[in-house]
Motif scaffolding. Structure first.
Motif, PDB file in Angstrom:
ATOM      1  N   TRP A  16     -45.537 -31.873  14.770  1.00  0.00           N
ATOM      2  CA  TRP A  16     -45.460 -31.038  13.572  1.00  0.00           C
ATOM      3  C   TRP A  16     -44.363 -31.499  12.617  1.00  0.00           C
ATOM      4  O   TRP A  16     -44.340 -31.081  11.463  1.00  0.00           O
ATOM      5  N   ILE A  26     -39.756 -24.163  12.576  1.00  0.00           N
ATOM      6  CA  ILE A  26     -40.978 -23.508  12.098  1.00  0.00           C
ATOM      7  C   ILE A  26     -41.177 -22.209  12.866  1.00  0.00           C
ATOM      8  O   ILE A  26     -41.363 -22.225  14.086  1.00  0.00           O
ATOM      9  N   PHE A  48     -45.774 -18.124   3.683  1.00  0.00           N
ATOM     10  CA  PHE A  48     -46.210 -18.781   4.918  1.00  0.00           C
ATOM     11  C   PHE A  48     -47.226 -19.866   4.587  1.00  0.00           C
ATOM     12  O   PHE A  48     -48.008 -19.738   3.636  1.00  0.00           O
ATOM     13  N   TYR A  67     -47.306 -20.056   9.382  1.00  0.00           N
ATOM     14  CA  TYR A  67     -46.093 -20.832   9.641  1.00  0.00           C
ATOM     15  C   TYR A  67     -45.085 -20.669   8.503  1.00  0.00           C
ATOM     16  O   TYR A  67     -45.444 -20.793   7.330  1.00  0.00           O
ATOM     17  N   HIS A  68     -43.841 -20.427   8.876  1.00  0.00           N
ATOM     18  CA  HIS A  68     -42.759 -20.346   7.888  1.00  0.00           C
ATOM     19  C   HIS A  68     -41.727 -21.413   8.245  1.00  0.00           C
ATOM     20  O   HIS A  68     -41.124 -21.378   9.323  1.00  0.00           O
ATOM     21  N   VAL A  69     -41.523 -22.356   7.333  1.00  0.00           N
ATOM     22  CA  VAL A  69     -40.598 -23.462   7.568  1.00  0.00           C
ATOM     23  C   VAL A  69     -39.258 -23.157   6.922  1.00  0.00           C
ATOM     24  O   VAL A  69     -39.197 -22.704   5.770  1.00  0.00           O
ATOM     25  N   ARG A 126     -53.037 -18.757  13.116  1.00  0.00           N
ATOM     26  CA  ARG A 126     -51.571 -18.830  13.065  1.00  0.00           C
ATOM     27  C   ARG A 126     -51.098 -18.990  11.619  1.00  0.00           C
ATOM     28  O   ARG A 126     -51.799 -19.557  10.774  1.00  0.00           O
ATOM     29  N   TRP A 181     -45.168 -29.001   3.090  1.00  0.00           N
ATOM     30  CA  TRP A 181     -44.412 -29.382   4.290  1.00  0.00           C
ATOM     31  C   TRP A 181     -44.504 -30.884   4.508  1.00  0.00           C
ATOM     32  O   TRP A 181     -43.548 -31.521   4.933  1.00  0.00           O
ATOM     33  N   THR A 186     -51.293 -24.030   7.721  1.00  0.00           N
ATOM     34  CA  THR A 186     -51.482 -25.186   8.593  1.00  0.00           C
ATOM     35  C   THR A 186     -50.210 -26.019   8.567  1.00  0.00           C
ATOM     36  O   THR A 186     -49.481 -26.014   7.567  1.00  0.00           O
ATOM     37  N   THR A 187     -49.943 -26.739   9.656  1.00  0.00           N
ATOM     38  CA  THR A 187     -48.782 -27.624   9.664  1.00  0.00           C
ATOM     39  C   THR A 187     -49.062 -28.933   8.934  1.00  0.00           C
ATOM     40  O   THR A 187     -48.185 -29.793   8.851  1.00  0.00           O
ATOM     41  N   VAL A 210     -43.489 -19.415  13.928  1.00  0.00           N
ATOM     42  CA  VAL A 210     -44.942 -19.307  14.085  1.00  0.00           C
ATOM     43  C   VAL A 210     -45.303 -17.857  14.400  1.00  0.00           C
ATOM     44  O   VAL A 210     -44.809 -17.271  15.361  1.00  0.00           O
TER      45      VAL A 210
END
Length: 279
Positions: free
Chosen positions: A270, A165, A130, A73-75, A71, A139, A133-134, A167
């Motif tokens: 998260w 987030i 991206f 992740y874009h916050v 995966r 982050w 990992t969370t 995903v």
């Protein structure tokens, strides 16, 4: 469609509703003397103790990272949803992203606009960033309101629950693009920092991801960054993770208003500081 739990995940995939079974107790192994090499990184420095890095050291024969299931992740802040939904994609800075709440520090954003990606005709701002990992360092700085040179004031003064987030997966990001060098980039740390290891060819991207996965303490992915050239369409987003039900309801309402269909999942862990960083 599979049944969903109350947090929005398929049955069996939510760590809250379906916690993993407690491991069986095993006798403690006899202590083994360590060599000096086992306590240092390749650079000769001891491995850093970082937030969220409560993982054991990964042995050289550890299982390989499953890239097909990986995966990304874009916050972003919830107030940035309208322009994202209007565009139908997560856009790179240079491709026209217009955040209402800018998470990047002004100097960091300007630097990324001029920082070239070696082996390509692009700069860092040509890519959507991206996390891998969370537990990512940047982050966690947001979640703990810790100043970070990459983050603007709004990023660390806003409540973590005000963020969302997006995903996606490595498979979705590279579909049809892997053969073109520079469309997917991985860096072992901030891609704009001079001297950081960067991979632009797909074979090199895969190798670097595997190396980061095997780094001592398993923390290599925490500081890494994956970049997708120009945009990631919302069709390639598997779900949008949020901190609580009120935020989920707001996100769903905005999606419906924009005519966008996407799964929204409530997953509080998260958005909370790790145990170690809260101590």
């Amino acid at each position: 469609m599979a049944d969903e739990c109350k947090h929005g995940f398929d049955d069996g995939l939510c760590a809250i509703c379906f916690p993993p079974p407690e491991p069986e107790a095993k006798p403690a192994p006899a202590p083994v003397a360590r060599s000096a090499r086992s306590t240092t990184t390749r650079s000769g420095r001891p491995p850093a103790r970082v937030p969220g890095a409560s993982r054991p050291t990964i042995a050289p024969d550890a299982p390989r990272l499953d890239l097909k299931a990986m995966r990304i992740y874009h916050v972003t802040h919830i107030d940035n949803l309208p322009p994202i939904l209007d565009a139908g994609a997560l856009l790179a800075d240079a491709a026209g992203a217009v955040p209402v709440v800018d998470l990047a520090a002004p100097h960091a954003r300007e630097y990324r606009r001029g920082a070239a990606i070696d082996g390509t005709d692009a700069v860092v701002a040509d890519y959507v960033p991206f996390l891998l990992t969370t537990d990512a360092h940047v982050w966690n700085a947001v979640r703990t309101a810790t100043p970070d040179p990459r983050l603007g004031e709004e990023a660390i003064t806003r409540a973590p629950s005000d963020f969302v987030i997006f995903v996606s997966s490595l498979t979705s990001a590279q579909a049809g693009k892997a053969e073109v060098a520079g469309t997917i980039v991985v860096s072992e740390s901030d891609a704009a920092v001079s001297g950081t290891a960067v991979a632009t060819e797909w074979a090199d991207v895969q190798r670097l991801l595997q190396r980061l996965h095997r780094d001592e303490a398993g923390a290599g992915l925490d500081g890494a960054e994956l970049l997708v050239r120009e945009c990631l369409p919302l069709d390639d987003v598997a779900l949008i993770a949020v901190a609580n039900e009120p935020v989920r309801d707001r996100v769903r309402a905005e999606l419906a208003s924009a005519g966008v269909r996407a799964r929204v999942a409530v997953y509080p862990p998260w958005f909370q500081p790790t145990v170690e960083s809260a101590e």
